[in-house]
Structure formats: structure tokens, C-alpha cells
Design a protein around this motif. Structure first.
Motif, PDB file in Angstrom:
ATOM      1  N   ALA B 195       0.820  -1.166  -0.099  1.00 47.51           N
ATOM      2  CA  ALA B 195       0.114  -0.029   0.035  1.00 47.51           C
ATOM      3  C   ALA B 195       0.864   1.183   0.192  1.00 47.51           C
ATOM      4  CB  ALA B 195      -0.808   0.015   1.112  1.00 47.51           C
ATOM      5  N   THR B 196       2.128   1.210   0.508  1.00 51.35           N
ATOM      6  CA  THR B 196       2.901   2.390   0.674  1.00 51.35           C
ATOM      7  C   THR B 196       4.106   2.271   0.112  1.00 51.35           C
ATOM      8  OG1 THR B 196       3.876   1.587   2.751  1.00 51.35           O
ATOM      9  CG2 THR B 196       1.790   3.036   2.997  1.00 51.35           C
ATOM     10  N   GLY B 197       4.683   1.286  -0.377  1.00 57.33           N
ATOM     11  CA  GLY B 197       5.867   1.231  -1.067  1.00 57.33           C
ATOM     12  C   GLY B 197       7.150   1.462  -0.132  1.00 57.33           C
ATOM     13  N   ALA B 205       4.823   6.818   7.240  1.00 58.14           N
ATOM     14  CA  ALA B 205       4.032   7.713   7.510  1.00 58.14           C
ATOM     15  C   ALA B 205       3.830   8.894   6.511  1.00 58.14           C
ATOM     16  CB  ALA B 205       4.556   8.426   8.994  1.00 58.14           C
ATOM     17  N   GLU B 206       5.092   9.257   5.867  1.00 60.95           N
ATOM     18  CA  GLU B 206       5.057  10.354   5.033  1.00 60.95           C
ATOM     19  C   GLU B 206       4.362  10.048   3.779  1.00 60.95           C
ATOM     20  OE1 GLU B 206       9.259  11.150   3.642  1.00 60.95           O
ATOM     21  OE2 GLU B 206       9.813  11.733   5.867  1.00 60.95           O
ATOM     22  N   VAL B 207       4.303   8.525   3.337  1.00 60.21           N
ATOM     23  CA  VAL B 207       3.491   8.291   2.089  1.00 60.21           C
ATOM     24  C   VAL B 207       2.039   8.627   2.365  1.00 60.21           C
ATOM     25  CG1 VAL B 207       2.808   6.503   0.867  1.00 60.21           C
ATOM     26  CG2 VAL B 207       5.229   6.770   1.225  1.00 60.21           C
ATOM     27  N   ALA B 278       4.508   5.073  12.323  1.00 60.80           N
ATOM     28  CA  ALA B 278       4.196   4.772  11.032  1.00 60.80           C
ATOM     29  C   ALA B 278       2.712   5.021  10.653  1.00 60.80           C
ATOM     30  CB  ALA B 278       4.392   3.104  10.746  1.00 60.80           C
ATOM     31  N   PHE B 279       1.848   5.000  11.667  1.00 58.57           N
ATOM     32  CA  PHE B 279       0.371   5.294  11.316  1.00 58.57           C
ATOM     33  C   PHE B 279      -0.237   6.284  12.482  1.00 58.57           C
ATOM     34  CE2 PHE B 279       0.999   0.753  10.767  1.00 58.57           C
ATOM     35  CZ  PHE B 279       1.266   0.832   9.317  1.00 58.57           C
ATOM     36  N   PRO B 280       0.418   7.658  12.523  1.00 57.86           N
ATOM     37  CA  PRO B 280       0.184   8.543  13.533  1.00 57.86           C
ATOM     38  C   PRO B 280      -1.392   8.795  13.215  1.00 57.86           C
ATOM     39  CG  PRO B 280       1.463   9.368  11.766  1.00 57.86           C
ATOM     40  CD  PRO B 280       1.533   8.071  11.549  1.00 57.86           C
ATOM     41  N   LEU B 281      -2.117   9.057  14.429  1.00 52.90           N
ATOM     42  CA  LEU B 281      -3.514   9.180  14.052  1.00 52.90           C
ATOM     43  C   LEU B 281      -3.834  10.470  13.646  1.00 52.90           C
ATOM     44  CD1 LEU B 281      -4.675   8.092  17.685  1.00 52.90           C
ATOM     45  CD2 LEU B 281      -5.554   7.484  15.491  1.00 52.90           C
ATOM     46  N   GLY B 282      -4.893  10.751  12.986  1.00 52.04           N
ATOM     47  CA  GLY B 282      -5.244  12.147  12.370  1.00 52.04           C
ATOM     48  C   GLY B 282      -6.354  12.017  11.369  1.00 52.04           C
TER      49      GLY B 282
END
Lengths: 676, 512
Positions: B195-197, B205-207, B278-282
Motif C-alpha cells: 500500500a505504501t511502498g 507515515a510520509e507516504v 508509521a500510522f500517526p492518528l489524524g
């Protein structure tokens, strides 16, 4: 006197150390802890006198020693609250410190003769109890806030319980101890609620200073604040009366007086220290300590005065028919504290404190004298078996007589001056206030009964012919008994010099030392002086003719009644073979002999009202509360065995369950998140 | 404290020291395979663990991981960001090192008469190396490798009592479930990568932040869920907990303590790291996978603590009771992730980290007491433990401390960490009302847990012994480890200030 006050904590710390020493090492010490107690109370006495001298030199001490918690919660008036331990030494507490440590010191010495010499067992426990009591009482006296006072108030109550029940193998002592504990505790519930109410209202529990609850209450009344739905004055009355619950319990005032006569089951020394001179005084002292607060509420003061006057008379009548020497003294104690309450209730702050001091001396003297009589009589307390001790024990007789004259209020003994001042203060207020007048009248009538029962006791004990073998051949008493008696005997005679108010007013000479002392002529905390209280009081005073005439009328009346009471006793009982005259009381006799059925109605209240109520509460607890708790635990354990069954021990099942659980989560979250 | 002068790879020293120790033990084993020089072996292992502990403490004091703006040395990355040494990593390295040291010292007595002494110690230290690396792993690859490095020696350790059927069976079960979980975890990694590469956490997280993963929301969600499965296995959380009771019961008791304390803590550190890095909430994350992923943890936390405590309540076997209680505590620690929110959650995550540290002492201590009982041979059930306090008052007092601390009774350390968890959960409920249910479950389960913990204390201290026993031995190593654990459980209360600071700093840094 620079720095004297930094030693103030030692006053209470000495007896605490004695408590620990007696408890841990008492068994192996030569006098089973007595020496430690005597040394500690002597130290306390010396330091207290030092504090007294320091206050006399114009200094006072108000210091927070330790803050144990602070809260941000806003009160009805103040915001934020601190609970601290602190010391407040002003004229009142310095005086009380001396009284308490002096009596404690003398009682410790007397105990050598009363307990050690009589071969009692359990002495380390006894001296530990005395030490803990003295510590708590002294700490109570110089507590600088209401909560600390409450804690030590409870602690003295505990010591009282422990010492009343000292002879715990008898049937009566433990029962009396429990009764004392329960009755005073009942009053203390109200006290505790009062403390909480005051803390919640004003955000402070300090006695003195600008941030005291007294000052806060004064401001609230001046500003016309509404507190908890009441106007400020009513609320001050309510909280003041709640605190008064503890006072009435501790100082054995009607209707909480029933525990004190039973408390005589304790050793007589304990009765002298705790149940006459000091602990019982704690209630009255508390009223004096926060007098500024009560002064704001005329209603509370009137109630104090009326209860005091009523108790003074009520207890005095019961004292008339008692046969046990300690019982007579117990009822007289209740009666005398009634006088103090009357004095404080009519705004006679100096008079009340003056009588508190005098009473501490002469009542401790009388109890110790009674203790000496009990030694003489081989542990017989029935006055009808005594008689004729006058010649055989002159020291005991003459000191006892001094105490009796002071108690009866015969001029020039100390009790006369303070009682007269109370009655005078009550009279001048009573001329404008009918309620106070009624209280004064009861106090005045009580003087007659006081004179009567006091001298009935003296004559039955010491005069006439010996009426038993023990009385013919009394057991000798030693120096440890005589020294405290002589010390207190002298004080009973001369302590009145401290405040010869009537003489001062009639002759116009300035000899009211105690009034100046309590008015802060030397040193005082601002706001805690007699004149400051005077400004708060709403009473108006009147006179009969002129001030001098009023003084003479009041003094003359009380002296006349005291002499007639004593004279009647002299006529009836100062004969070689006295007989009981109770049948002359007629139908009243039974009622009085049964103490007006006070115990009976309280027992009835406990059995007929409290017991069914607590049974109902118990049933509720057993069925509803326990039922639901048991239900939950049964359900939990059932659930537990079900969960346990999932764990079959077969690894393929585990794999299946893991995958199934994972898929369940996946389906739930997938649907929830819209993945599909 | 001139840490910065050292090469960057030395930041991994706590893990590297453990690796070196393990290798040294292997070398010794190959030279002298049948050595029973227990003092040398246990001493080497304990020395390695303590050295690792000392270095980790030194680093944290010297300011490694403390942001440079606060005067610290900042995070140190190793191997092109494959590992990151920050406060959280050091904090968990400390937990791992402490537990390892306690276990090794206790094993000195436990292993009397066993074959494979050197293997045992080297496997323990090797597993500890993996756990220590898990604390610092910063990419899904290194996470997986470290996780397997911790897991594989663990399987062997559980089965190390080769003559004992229970031990061997437990090892096999653990291995099979572990294999299943690893497969799921690995699949999850591949989906996230798809999904993110990327495999490195901050790149993922950046992707996501850049919106490049937007077409693959469902795929990423499934991947995340599978990662959760892998972590649930490592932390013994429902539904991946089935291995735990059997493995803990069959394994040598010190190993049970090791797995349930250190291994669990290591599982939590990667859980914390992956989900905060990697998966910060937001809003974007929520929109991507369709919901706030804390929902999954709220469900897992409640179910895990409930299953663990309920199953523990009626156990008759002490070790099994502790195994379920350990599942329950995993549920408590999961609150630390469940309570996170887009702009907060430091308190609740810090509380979970504190709980794991305290748990490292009290739970290890409790299992070591079981090890002591096994050493004595008194039996396994509550009844067998009846009246042990008559013969071994010190150990039983320590056990009482562990039990009450596990139940969360003041003044022991367990009370405070649980209290902070509760407060954190209540605070988090401002952002997410479902946290109220978690807080309620925490209270209810704690109350239930007191029932079975106090049952054991009652057996030890109040019940009469069922049979007469001979004099019980006092093995030095076991006793020392138990007493140290008990003392730390008590002393951590006055020392809670620094622990709170360390955990909160670590949580703030991780969330920042």
C-alpha cells in the motif's frame, strides 16, 4: 524570652516520650514507668511556666509547624484550604498549659502512693495511658486550628476510654469505658460535622489571625453573605451548635452527662486528672478558644448559658443523694462545668476561664483527697462506712476541707470568687434577657445544693464516729499522697487572688490580674482578647441600683445560699451517728436516686430506636448489598469456568480459534471502516 | 559523558553487549558442551545483562534520545534509520536487561542437575538480544527479524526440559502458534509495503501524509490489522493468547517469567513504535482506513483483560493462574495504545510504560517464587502452597508483595502504575467516550483479580499445611532474585518520580 517558643513542641513531646518509654520498657523499670512520667510532666510544667513567662513579657507565638495537606477546592467564602499542625500560644493557652501540666505532674506523684504502693498490676499500661493522655491534652490546648484540636480531642477521648477500663477484668469498668466512649463519640459526630461545615464554608480552620474562620465569619456577617442557603448569622449559629455537640459530650453537659458518673470506675487518680481537672475541661476550653465565633451568635450563646445553668442545678440535685464519695464528686464536676458554660454563655469569658482554673485545682484536690480517703479506708468508697477520719488523717482532712470550701463557694476560698463572678455576669445580662435570667436562677439555686452535698460528704467522711472497722483503723498514707494534696490545698485557698473582681469594683483598686492577662495587657494575639470579644457580643447589661449594689446583692445571695446549704448539712450530718434523711424527699426521692431516669431513657433510645434501625440497615446490607455482590461473584466464577473451557489443550483448536477471532475482528472492522 | 564521540553504531551497545555475551556462551558451549560450571555460566550471563543495563542507564542519563533543544543528544539512528535509539528504546532495553538479570540469577539454582546449561544461558541472552533490538527497531524488516530473534530461542527455552512431556508439548504448541502468528504478521508487512511502498516507519507515515496511499485504504487497513495480530501474539493478547497458558505452565518457571515480562514488554515497544511512528492518528489516517484504529485496541484491551482475569479466577494451578493474570495485564497495557488520540495520549501511554516496568519486577518475582516452589518440589496447586509461610517467611512475604502489587493495592508499585493508567484512561475519555468503558473494565477486572491474588496469599499465610513437609532449602540465587524483585516492587513507589518522568518523556518523544 527570645526563642523560648521554639521549645514549645517539647511540652507535648515530653509526655509522648514517657508514653513510649513506659509502654516499651515500663516492665523492667523500678517504678514501672512512674519516674519517666514524673520527669516528663515536670519538664512539661517547667516549659509551660517558661511559656507563661514569655507571654507575660509581651510575646505570643503562632506558628505552623507542618502542613499535611492543602486543597484548591473553593469554600463558600474562602478559596483553597490548608490542613496543618501548628502551635498557638497566647494568654489563654499558656495558662491552660500550666494548669494541665501542673495537675498531670501532681497526679503522677500521687500515683506513686495510690497505684504503686497499693501493689497494682499493669502499671506500665497505666503510666503509658497517662503519658499519652497528657501529650494529647497539651497538644489539644495549644492547637492552632480546629481540625488539629478535633484530632487531639478524639485522642484524649481514647485515653479516657483506655484508663476508665484500666481494671478491665471487672464487669463494670469495661462497660463504663464503653459507655464513656460511645456517649462522647455521639457528641463528637456533631463536632466532626461542624469542623467539616466550617472548613467548607470559610476555607480555613485556623483559630487566630486574619485568615481564621472567626474573622471570615465576622466578615461574612458584616457583608450580609448567604451561606448554604442561610444568612451568615444563622449559619454561624448552626455550625457553632454542631461543634457544641462535642463540647457537651466532653464536658458532660446535659443531656450527654450520663457517662461521667460511670467513668468513676477508673482509678481515682485518673478521675482526678481526666474526669475532673483536664479532659472534661477540654469542652469548655474549646468554647473559650473559639469564643470569638460564638460571640457572633447570640442564639448559640444563650443556648450555652441555658444548658450550663440547667446542668449546674440538675447535676447538683443528683449529687445530694449519692452514697459513694466519688459519685458525689462526679456529679459536682458536671455541675461545676455547667457553671463555666453559664459563664461563657453570658459573655463572661474571664469568669468562665477563671472558674475553669480554680475548679481544676480544687476538684483535682478533692479527687486526690477522695483517693487518699480510699487508701485510708482500704478501698471502701461508701461514705456511710466512713466517719471519724478527721483526727486520724489531719493532712487529708484539712486539704479536703479546703477543697470543699472552695467547691461550696465559701469566701475567701478560690471557688467563691470565680463562681460569684459567673453569677454576677449572668445577673447583669439576665436583667435584660429573660432566658439568661432563668439560667442565672438555676445557677443560683444550685449554689444551695452544692453547699449541701459538699458538706454532707465532708461530715459523713471525716466527722462523727467511725462506722466500720476500716474507719477505726485507717491505712496510713505516704508523702507521695500528701505533697500533691498540700500543693493543691494551698492553691484552692489562694488561687482566687488572681481575679478579685468584686473587691476591685467596690474598693476601686486594680487587682483583676486574670482579666488583664486575658485582655492582652501583656501579650496577645490580635482578636483573641477579652475586650475584642466584648465588642462582638450583642448583650446589654443592666444593674440593680448601682454597680456596687448589684455586686453586693449577687455576692450576698450566693454566699447566703452556700452557707444555708452547708448549714443544713451541718445540722443533719455533723452528729456522732448520722442517719440518712432521704425519706424526707418523699416522692422525689426515687426519681433523684435514679438520676431522673436519664440512663433509662438513653438505653430505651438505643434499644427501641437505634437497634431496630440498625437491624433494618443490617438486613438491607445482608440482602440487597451482599446479594448483589454475591450474585456478581457467582456470575464471574461461572463466566470464568466458561472462559477456561475455551482452552482445550489441543493446538489445532487454538489455531482455529485464533483465525476465527481474527476474522471476526476483520469483519467487524472492515464493515465499520467500509473496506468491502 | 562524551557519548557523542563514540561511533553511532555504539548506540546499540545494550543490545550488542547481550549479543556478544550470547556468542561468548556459545563458544564456551562448543568447547566444553557438558560443562556444569554453573557459576561461570550464570555469572557471564548475569554480567552481560547487568552491563547492558548499566550502558542503557548511562545513555538515558547522558541524554541520548532527549531532544537536542532540551540539551540532550537527540535520537541516534543506526544502519540508515533501520534502528533508532531514543528514550523509549532505552527505557525498554532497561526493562529487558533487568528481567534478564533476575532470570539468570534465579536460574543458577533452578538449573541444578540439568543438562544443556550453557545452551540455556546463551538462548536466554540471545532472546534478550532480540527483545532489546525490538526496542530499537525502526523498520518493519528489522522489527520482524528482531521479533524472530526473540521468538526462536524462546521456543527452544520453553521446551528445554527435554525429559518433561509438559515442557516439550508446550514448546511445540508455542512454536506452532508462533509460526501461524508470524505468517499473519509477515503477510501484514507485505500488505503495508504494497500500500505504501516502504518498510521504514517514518517513510510509511510520509507516504500516508502525502496521500499517495489513498487508493489502497482497505489494503492498508487489512495490513494494519494483521500487524496487530503479530503484536497480539507477542504480547499474549486475545485472540492470539492461546499459547500463553500452556507455554507458561509447561516451561521452566524462570522462562515463564522471562516470556511474560520481558517478551511482553518488547512486544509492546514495537506496538507503540509502529503505531505512533508509521500510522500517526489524524483525520487523514482515519479517512484512509475508515475509522480510528484505536477502536481495535479498545476492543482488544477490554476483551483481553476480561478474558485473562476471568479465566484466572478459578484456576487451581498457581502457574496457570499467573499465566492468565499475565494475559490480563497485557489488556491493561493495551490501554496505553487505546487511549491515544491525534493530539494527546502521552499520559496514558506513559502509564502503560510504567506499568510494564513495574510488571517486570512483580510478575518476574511471582514466577520466580513458583520456580522456588518447583525447586522445593512442593506441588503446583493452591492447596500445595498452603502454609508455606511457616517454613519460608521471607519468600512468602515477597510473594505477598507481588500478589498485592499485581492486584494494584497501595503502597506497592502496581497500584501507582494502575492508578496512572486509570487516570490516563479517564483523561483520554474526553476525546473518546469509549475510553470510559475501558476505565470501567479496568476497575472491574482489578477487583476480580484481587480475588484470586489474595487467594494465593491466603493459602500461603493463613491456611494450614495439608501435609507435613521437610525443611525447605534456601537457594541463594533464587532467594536473591526474589528479594530484589520484591524490594524493587516496594521501592519503586518512592522512586516513582523518576520512573514517571522517564516514561512520560519517552512517551512525549515517541508521540512528538
Amino acid at each position: 524570652m527570645e526563642g523560648a517558643f521554639s521549645y514549645a513542641p517539647a511540652i507535648a513531646a515530653f509526655p509522648l516520650a514517657a508514653f513510649v518509654v513506659a509502654l516499651t520498657f515500663g516492665k523492667w523499670m523500678p517504678r514501672k514507668g512512674a519516674i519517666a512520667g514524673i520527669a516528663a510532666t515536670a519538664g512539661s510544667l517547667l516549659f509551660s511556666l517558661w511559656m507563661l513567662a514569655a507571654v507575660a513579657s509581651g510575646e505570643v507565638y503562632h506558628e505552623t509547624l507542618y502542613e499535611w495537606t492543602a486543597g484548591e477546592a473553593a469554600g463558600e467564602v474562602g478559596d483553597g484550604i490548608e490542613f496543618t499542625f501548628g502551635i498557638l500560644i497566647d494568654p489563654l493557652s499558656a495558662l491552660m498549659l500550666v494548669i494541665v501540666s501542673l495537675v498531670a505532674f501532681l497526679v503522677h506523684i500521687f500515683s506513686l502512693g495510690y497505684m504503686n504502693a497499693e501493689g497494682e498490676t499493669g502499671l506500665p499500661r497505666y503510666y503509658a495511658g497517662l503519658g499519652l493522655f497528657t501529650f494529647s491534652m497539651l497538644a489539644f490546648v495549644y492547637a492552632d486550628n480546629l481540625l488539629m484540636a478535633f484530632m487531639f480531642f478524639e485522642l484524649v477521648g481514647l485515653c479516657s476510654y483506655l484508663l476508665i477500663g484500666f481494671w478491665f477484668r471487672t464487669r463494670s469498668a469495661p462497660s463504663a469505658a464503653k459507655k464513656a466512649f460511645l456517649v462522647t463519640r455521639f457528641g463528637d459526630y456533631f463536632f466532626l460535622i461542624g469542623v467539616v461545615a466550617i472548613a467548607a464554608t470559610f476555607g480555613t480552620v485556623a483559630f487566630a489571625g486574619d485568615d481564621s474562620f472567626v474573622a471570615a465569619a465576622e466578615t461574612a456577617i458584616a457583608d450580609g453573605d448567604t451561606l448554604f442557603g442561610f444568612d451568615a448569622q444563622t449559619w454561624v449559629t448552626i455550625t457553632g451548635l454542631l461543634v457544641l455537640g462535642g463540647v457537651l459530650g466532653k464536658s458532660a453537659q446535659f443531656p450527654f452527662h450520663t457517662w461521667l458518673p460511670d467513668a468513676m470506675e477508673g482509678p481515682t487518680t485518673v478521675s482526678a486528672l481526666i474526669h475532673a481537672a483536664t479532659m472534661v475541661a477540654a469542652g469548655v476550653y474549646l468554647v473559650a478558644r473559639m469564643f470569638g465565633y460564638y460571640a457572633l451568635s447570640p442564639t448559640a450563646l444563650a443556648i450555652i448559658a441555658f444548658v450550663g445553668g440547667f446542668t449546674a442545678l440538675f447535676a447538683a440535685t443528683m449529687g445530694v443523694v449519692k452514697d459513694d464519695i466519688k459519685q458525689v464528686l462526679a456529679y459536682s464536676t458536671i455541675s461545676q462545668y455547667g457553671y463555666m458554660m453559664l459563664g461563657l454563655g453570658v459573655g463572661g469569658y474571664v469568669a468562665g476561664v477563671f472558674h475553669l482554673m480554680n475548679h481544676a485545682f480544687f476538684k483535682a484536690l478533692l479527687f486526690l483527697g477522695a483517693g487518699a480517703v480510699i487508701i485510708l479506708m482500704h478501698h471502701e468508697q461508701d461514705m456511710w462506712k466512713m466517719g471519724g477520719l478527721k483526727e486520724k488523717a489531719p493532712v487529708t482532712y484539712y486539704t479536703f476541707l479546703a477543697g470543699a470550701l472552695a467547691l461550696a463557694g465559701i469566701i475567701p476560698f478560690s471557688g467563691f470568687w470565680s463562681k460569684d463572678e459567673i453569677l454576677y455576669d449572668a445577673l447583669i445580662v439576665g436583667l435584660n434577657e429573660p432566658v439568661i435570667m432563668a439560667a442565672y436562677a438555676m445557677g443560683l439555686v444550685a449554689v444551695f445544693f452544692t453547699g449541701f452535698y459538699t458538706f454532707r460528704m465532708v461530715f459523713l467522711t471525716f466527722h462523727g464516729e467511725p462506722r466500720s472497722e476500716a474507719a477505726e483503723d485507717p491505712h496510713p498514707v505516704g508523702w507521695a499522697v500528701k505533697v500533691p494534696l498540700l500543693t493543691l490545698g494551698v492553691l484552692a485557698l489562694v488561687a482566687g487572688v488572681a481575679n478579685l473582681a468584686p473587691v476591685a469594683k467596690i474598693l476601686g483598686v486594680d487587682i483583676v490580674f486574670l482579666e488583664h492577662w486575658l485582655d492582652g495587657e501583656y501579650g496577645a494575639v490580635e482578636g483573641l482578647t477579652y475586650s475584642a470579644y466584648g465588642e462582638l457580643l450583642a448583650y446589654e447589661t443592666g444593674v440593680i441600683g448601682s454597680e456596687q449594689l448589684t455586686i453586693l446583692v449577687a455576692a450576698g445571695l450566693s454566699l447566703l445560699l452556700a452557707f444555708s446549704g452547708a448549714g443544713l448539712a451541718w445540722k443533719l450530718y455533723n452528729v456522732p451517728e448520722p442517719v440518712a434523711h432521704k425519706e424526707r424527699l418523699g416522692s422525689a426521692r426515687r426519681t433523684i436516686e435514679n438520676n431522673y431516669y436519664q440512663d433509662e431513657y438513653q438505653v430505651w433510645l438505643a434499644r427501641g430506636f437505634t437497634l431496630p434501625l440498625s437491624r433494618a440497615a443490617d438486613r438491607f446490607d445482608q440482602t440487597v448489598i451482599d446479594g448483589s455482590v454475591n450474585g456478581i461473584s457467582t456470575a464471574s466464577l461461572f463466566g470464568s469456568s466458561w472462559v477456561k473451557r475455551l482452552q482445550t489443550g489441543i493446538v489445532t483448536n487454538y489455531a482455529a480459534l485464533i483465525v476465527a477471532g481474527f476474522i471476526a475482528l476483520l469483519v467487524f472492522l472492515g464493515v465499520y471502516g467500509g473496506w468491502f | 559523558m562524551a557519548v557523542f564521540q563514540l561511533a553511532e553504531w555504539t548506540a546499540m551497545a545494550p543490545a550488542l553487549i547481550l549479543a556478544g555475551t550470547a556468542l561468548a556462551l556459545f563458544v564456551f558451549d562448543s568447547i566444553s558442551p557438558h560443562s556444569t560450571n554453573r557459576s561461570l555460566l550464570a555469572g557471564t550471563a548475569a554480567g552481560g545483562a547487568l552491563a547492558s543495563l548499566a550502558v542503557a542507564v548511562w545513555f538515558i542519563v547522558a541524554g541520548v534520545g532527549t531532544p537536542t533543544v532540551d540539551g540532550g543528544l537527540g535520537e541516534i539512528t543506526v544502519l540508515s534509520d533501520q534502528f533508532v535509539v531514543d528514550q523509549m528504546a532505552l527505557y525498554f532495553m532497561i526493562i529487558v536487561a533487568i528481567v534478564t538479570a533476575l532470570i539468570v540469577v534465579a536460574s543458577y539454582d533452578y538449573l541444578v542437575g540439568h543438562a544443556y546449561q550453557a545452551e540455556y544461558y546463551s538462548l536466554v541472552v540471545l532472546a534478550a538480544t532480540g527483545m532489546s533490538m525490538m526496542a530499537a527497531a525502526n523498520s518493519l524488516v528489522t522489527i520482524f527479524i528482531a521479533l524472530e530473534l526473540a521468538s526462536l530461542p524462546s521456543y527452544a527455552l520453553v521446551a528445554i526440559l527435554k525429559d518433561n512431556r509438559g515442557s516439550v508439548e508446550a514448546g511445540l504448541k508455542y512454536f506452532l502458534i508462533g509460526a501461524l502468528s508470524s505468517a499473519i504478521f509477515l503477510y501484514g508487512i507485505s500488505l503495508v509495503y504494497g500500500a505504501t511502498g516502504h518498510l521504514q516507519l517514518d517513510n510509511i507515515a510520509e507516504v500516508i501524509a502525502a496521500g499517495d496511499a489513498d487508493p489502497y485504504g482497505g489494503l492498508l487497513g487489512l495490513g494494519i490489522l494483521m500487524l496487530i495480530g503479530g503484536f497480539a501474539f507477542k504480547t499474549a493478547s486475545v485472540p492470539f493468547h492461546f499459547w500463553a497458558p500452556d507455554a507458561y505452565e509447561g516451561a521452566p518457571a524462570p522462562i515463564s517469567g522471562f516470556l511474560s515480562s520481558a517478551s511482553k514488554a518488547a512486544g509492546f515497544v514495537i506496538l507503540f513504535r509502529v503505531f505512533t511512528e508509521a500510522f500517526p492518528l489524524g483525520d487523514q489516517m482515519n479517512a484512509l482506513i475508515g475509522f480510528d484504529w484505536t477502536v481495535a485496541f479498545i476492543i482488544l484491551a477490554i476483551v483481553t483483560m476480561t478474558v485473562g482475569n476471568f479465566a484466572a479466577a478459578t484456576q487451581n494451578n498457581v502457574k496457570r493462574m499467573l499465566a492468565y493474570s499475565s494475559i490480563g495485564h497485557a489488556g491493561y497495557a493495551l490501554i496505553g495504545v487505546a487511549g491515544l488520540s491525534a493530539d494527546g495520549g502521552e499520559l496514558v501511554m506513559g502509564a502503560a510504560m510504567m506499568h510494564l516496568l513495574v510488571y517486570g519486577f512483580m510478575n518476574t518475582g511471582a514466577f520466580l517464587f513458583v520456580a522456588l516452589a518447583e525447586h522445593w518440589g512442593v506441588g503446583r496447586t493452591f492447596e500445595d502452597y498452603n502454609g508455606l509461610s511457616r517454613q519460608a517467611p521471607i519468600a512468602c512475604a515477597a510473594m505477598a508483595v507481588f500478589m498485592f502489587s499485581l492486584a494494584g493495592i497501595p503502597p506497592f508499585g502496581g497500584f501507582f502504575s494502575k492508578f496512572f493508567l486509570f487516570m490516563g484512561a479517564l483523561e483520554a475519555s474526553a476525546a473518546n467516550t469509549a475510553m470510559l468503558a475501558v476505565a470501567a473494565a479496568l476497575v472491574v477486572n482489578s477487583a476480580l483479580s484481587l480475588y484470586y491474588y489474595s487467594r494465593l496469599v491466603k493459602a500461603l499465610w493463613i491456611e494450614e499445611p495439608a501435609t507435613t513437609r521437610d525443611r525447605l532449602a534456601r537457594p541463594t540465587g533464587l532467594y536473591a532474585a526474589i528479594v530484589v524483585a520484591a524490594v524493587m516492587t516496594v521501592l519503586i513507589l518512592p522512586g516513582f518520580g523518576p520512573v514517571v518522568d522517564a516514561a512520560l518523556d519517552a512517551a512525549v518523544a515517541a508521540l512528538g
